[in-house]
Write a protein that holds these residues in place. Sequence first.
Motif, PDB file in Angstrom:
ATOM      1  N   GLY A  29      -1.680   7.319  -5.261  1.00  0.00           N
ATOM      2  CA  GLY A  29      -0.790   7.659  -6.251  1.00  0.00           C
ATOM      3  C   GLY A  29      -0.476   7.458  -7.024  1.00  0.00           C
ATOM      4  O   GLY A  29      -0.655   7.974  -8.664  1.00  0.00           O
ATOM      5  N   PHE A  30      -0.225   5.988  -7.342  1.00  0.00           N
ATOM      6  CA  PHE A  30       0.469   5.082  -8.094  1.00  0.00           C
ATOM      7  C   PHE A  30      -0.987   4.540  -8.502  1.00  0.00           C
ATOM      8  O   PHE A  30      -0.997   4.275  -9.998  1.00  0.00           O
ATOM      9  CB  PHE A  30       1.236   3.647  -7.818  1.00  0.00           C
ATOM     10  N   THR A  31      -1.931   4.157  -7.952  1.00  0.00           N
ATOM     11  CA  THR A  31      -2.972   3.758  -8.623  1.00  0.00           C
ATOM     12  C   THR A  31      -3.499   5.053  -9.585  1.00  0.00           C
ATOM     13  O   THR A  31      -4.169   4.903 -10.862  1.00  0.00           O
ATOM     14  CB  THR A  31      -3.724   3.669  -7.647  1.00  0.00           C
TER      15      THR A  31
ATOM     16  N   LEU B 249       4.277  -4.033  -2.191  1.00  0.00           N
ATOM     17  CA  LEU B 249       2.890  -3.172  -3.067  1.00  0.00           C
ATOM     18  C   LEU B 249       4.395  -1.777  -3.939  1.00  0.00           C
ATOM     19  O   LEU B 249       3.716  -2.175  -4.302  1.00  0.00           O
ATOM     20  CB  LEU B 249       1.923  -3.116  -1.507  1.00  0.00           C
ATOM     21  N   ILE B 250       5.213  -1.650  -2.971  1.00  0.00           N
ATOM     22  CA  ILE B 250       5.397   0.050  -3.641  1.00  0.00           C
ATOM     23  C   ILE B 250       6.010  -0.511  -4.998  1.00  0.00           C
ATOM     24  O   ILE B 250       6.772   0.120  -5.611  1.00  0.00           O
ATOM     25  CB  ILE B 250       6.015   0.501  -2.366  1.00  0.00           C
ATOM     26  N   GLU B 251       7.167  -1.850  -4.484  1.00  0.00           N
ATOM     27  CA  GLU B 251       7.634  -2.191  -5.743  1.00  0.00           C
ATOM     28  C   GLU B 251       6.272  -2.924  -7.387  1.00  0.00           C
ATOM     29  O   GLU B 251       7.148  -2.536  -7.928  1.00  0.00           O
ATOM     30  CB  GLU B 251       8.071  -3.779  -5.162  1.00  0.00           C
ATOM     31  N   ASP B 252       6.205  -3.366  -6.486  1.00  0.00           N
ATOM     32  CA  ASP B 252       4.464  -3.365  -8.119  1.00  0.00           C
ATOM     33  C   ASP B 252       4.262  -2.350  -8.245  1.00  0.00           C
ATOM     34  O   ASP B 252       4.554  -2.943  -9.871  1.00  0.00           O
ATOM     35  CB  ASP B 252       3.939  -4.891  -7.211  1.00  0.00           C
ATOM     36  N   HIS B 253       4.320  -1.440  -7.601  1.00  0.00           N
ATOM     37  CA  HIS B 253       3.170  -0.435  -7.848  1.00  0.00           C
ATOM     38  C   HIS B 253       4.422   0.796  -9.244  1.00  0.00           C
ATOM     39  O   HIS B 253       4.356   1.250 -10.352  1.00  0.00           O
ATOM     40  CB  HIS B 253       3.453   0.818  -7.456  1.00  0.00           C
ATOM     41  N   LYS B 254       5.177   0.213  -8.460  1.00  0.00           N
ATOM     42  CA  LYS B 254       6.452   0.775  -8.697  1.00  0.00           C
ATOM     43  C   LYS B 254       6.802   0.366 -10.680  1.00  0.00           C
ATOM     44  O   LYS B 254       6.940   0.777 -11.884  1.00  0.00           O
ATOM     45  CB  LYS B 254       7.733   1.184  -8.256  1.00  0.00           C
TER      46      LYS B 254
ATOM     47  N   GLN C  86      -4.371  -7.185 -11.767  1.00  0.00           N
ATOM     48  CA  GLN C  86      -4.753  -7.349 -12.358  1.00  0.00           C
ATOM     49  C   GLN C  86      -3.123  -6.782 -13.889  1.00  0.00           C
ATOM     50  O   GLN C  86      -2.628  -6.680 -14.683  1.00  0.00           O
ATOM     51  CB  GLN C  86      -5.380  -6.783 -13.819  1.00  0.00           C
ATOM     52  N   ASN C  87      -2.535  -5.819 -12.408  1.00  0.00           N
ATOM     53  CA  ASN C  87      -1.794  -4.938 -12.755  1.00  0.00           C
ATOM     54  C   ASN C  87      -0.688  -4.752 -11.843  1.00  0.00           C
ATOM     55  O   ASN C  87       0.107  -4.301 -11.986  1.00  0.00           O
ATOM     56  CB  ASN C  87      -2.498  -3.584 -12.988  1.00  0.00           C
ATOM     57  N   GLY C  88      -0.503  -6.298 -11.606  1.00  0.00           N
ATOM     58  CA  GLY C  88       0.908  -6.866 -10.906  1.00  0.00           C
ATOM     59  C   GLY C  88       0.916  -6.677  -9.749  1.00  0.00           C
ATOM     60  O   GLY C  88       1.816  -7.191  -9.523  1.00  0.00           O
ATOM     61  N   ILE C  89       0.154  -6.525  -9.656  1.00  0.00           N
ATOM     62  CA  ILE C  89       0.128  -5.941  -7.546  1.00  0.00           C
ATOM     63  C   ILE C  89       0.106  -7.959  -7.678  1.00  0.00           C
ATOM     64  O   ILE C  89      -1.437  -8.410  -7.675  1.00  0.00           O
ATOM     65  CB  ILE C  89      -1.139  -5.434  -6.854  1.00  0.00           C
ATOM     66  N   ARG C  90       0.667  -8.671  -6.164  1.00  0.00           N
ATOM     67  CA  ARG C  90       1.240  -9.579  -6.033  1.00  0.00           C
ATOM     68  C   ARG C  90       0.153  -9.780  -4.418  1.00  0.00           C
ATOM     69  O   ARG C  90       0.661  -9.730  -3.362  1.00  0.00           O
ATOM     70  CB  ARG C  90       2.829 -10.541  -6.079  1.00  0.00           C
ATOM     71  N   PHE C  91      -1.017 -11.189  -4.771  1.00  0.00           N
ATOM     72  CA  PHE C  91      -1.694 -11.028  -3.533  1.00  0.00           C
ATOM     73  C   PHE C  91      -1.339 -12.515  -2.264  1.00  0.00           C
ATOM     74  O   PHE C  91      -0.929 -12.733  -3.526  1.00  0.00           O
ATOM     75  CB  PHE C  91      -3.399 -10.926  -3.283  1.00  0.00           C
ATOM     76  N   GLN C  92      -1.119 -11.719  -1.262  1.00  0.00           N
ATOM     77  CA  GLN C  92      -1.566 -13.511  -0.563  1.00  0.00           C
ATOM     78  C   GLN C  92      -2.491 -14.093   0.341  1.00  0.00           C
ATOM     79  O   GLN C  92      -3.776 -12.153   0.547  1.00  0.00           O
ATOM     80  CB  GLN C  92       0.002 -13.672   0.091  1.00  0.00           C
ATOM     81  N   LEU C  93      -2.980 -14.844   0.955  1.00  0.00           N
ATOM     82  CA  LEU C  93      -3.636 -14.974   2.176  1.00  0.00           C
ATOM     83  C   LEU C  93      -2.540 -14.655   3.519  1.00  0.00           C
ATOM     84  O   LEU C  93      -1.662 -15.260   3.460  1.00  0.00           O
ATOM     85  CB  LEU C  93      -4.303 -16.393   1.891  1.00  0.00           C
ATOM     86  N   SER C  94      -3.870 -13.578   4.473  1.00  0.00           N
ATOM     87  CA  SER C  94      -3.033 -13.602   5.842  1.00  0.00           C
ATOM     88  C   SER C  94      -2.588 -14.979   6.779  1.00  0.00           C
ATOM     89  O   SER C  94      -3.282 -13.992   7.628  1.00  0.00           O
ATOM     90  CB  SER C  94      -2.854 -11.916   5.794  1.00  0.00           C
TER      91      SER C  94
END
Length: 516
Positions: free
Chosen positions: A18-20, A160-165, A123-131
């Motif tokens: 939805g946020f996407t 993830l949801i904090e970044d989407h918000k 690019q839209n602020g989602i913070r990724f990491q290697l798992s």
Amino acid sequence: MTLPSSCDVLVAGSGNAGFTAAVAAKQAGAKQVILIEKAPEEWAGGNSFFTAGAYRTAHNGAADLLPLVNNVDEATSKRIDMEPYTAQDFANDMQRICQGRSDPTLSKVLVEESFPAIQWLKQNGIRFQLSFNRQAYEVGGRLKFWGGLALKTEDGGKGLIEDHKANARRHGVKTYYSTALEQLLTTPDTGAVEGVIVRHQGKTATIKAGAIVLAAGGFESNPRWDLAKVRGTPYNTGDALEIAIRDAKAKQVGNWSGCHSVAWDANAPAHEGDRIASNEFTKSGYPLGLMFNNNGKRFVDEGVDLRNYTYAKFGRAILSQPNQSAFQIWDQRAIPLLRSEEYRPERVKQIIANSIPELADRLVELGLENRKAFVDNINAYNEAVYAFQKENPGKKWDPSIRDGVSTQSKAIQLPLAKSNWALPLDKGPFMAVHVTCGITFTFGGLAVDPNTAQVISSVTDRGVESLYCCGEMLGGLFYDNYPGGSGLTAGAVFGRRAGMAAAENAKKGGHSRPRL
């Protein structure tokens, strides 16, 4: 906030998809985008909040992924072993894991757009990491990634949801919580969707919209799944699916009796996830040990495949066992390898015993009905493992690959094999945990045009004008099982398509355009 009477694009659902879709619509030129969510704000994020934040994507190796992540320093990068996971690998996994039933065009779009979608999220602020904690084992000083899955979000679904918000706020998307979709409004002559009726703060309101995107989740929290514990939000009861079918004659597709489910702590809440514990109730260490039902029998091959390809169906297998219950068992060889976030004593009740008979006695108190079968089956398993080792002295146990270390030898073959990672279970003290089935999301959903995510009509078999769908509501992708991490990726891939198509539809006049 007061609800607007109209907007360009309305999105229903506050999860990853939805946020996407909402942000994609904004970026595609929609001036006014609003997002409504049935749940109160403290339950924002739907099931996405409760995930581990894993995204499956095609890539050419660590060089593709390292620029996307924030948790790898130079020294660590030199210790990583990560094979490329090509588009063909991803496509093969979709075909194999979903038994050849995944819609080929939807699957193709998912695979081909998986990496661009990850880049867009970054690019839209989602913070990724290697798992590292979930998808890599340290073997010989090397960090070996396995199972085609390496990326997760920082702080899992919560992050993830904090970044989407935050991203939605930056783009000017207005979000309205405690606002439930009640009806899709359609034009009598064409069936085009032109608006919605919602319930907000106890009152109904009408919102006209140039386009609508449905991203409101599946029906896993519906009472029809009452024997499975709800892993995530209690608000995914299938309302939006029923509304789309009723009001827009949306076409149903996919595996409506299928679901993503996991081995779940038997002591977890029954009807909703815990927003603090979140995904930590998952109990995914079964490939390192054994699982028994209340009759003292194994019921799955714990080593049939890498965990990423089995956890979503083994939860359903537990649901089919007596009392929807099972026990996971390990000895001292495997206990140190279990993930602390899932198995630490603060999170799960550990059943500890110095011998298998003593462990059996303790499990009887929790529902084990056939103590003798349990002990006998572990003894038979150990005999089979030692027989295999005797015949294959050079075979090396390696949890990062399908190592072929099994129970099946010329001397002994168990009726139900453990095909990989079969170590003896005879080095005490032993540990068991009690698990049940935790349902994550349902597989049945609405048919869409793969190019635009436009909902297909069951009457005309053509697109329902101005109506789009993504996330768990989209049907046809997954059957019986799914490759781990592909759910969030699908939400992003088709969320972007839905948002962009909805914005274009709204800019062209939406429902006011005559149908040719």
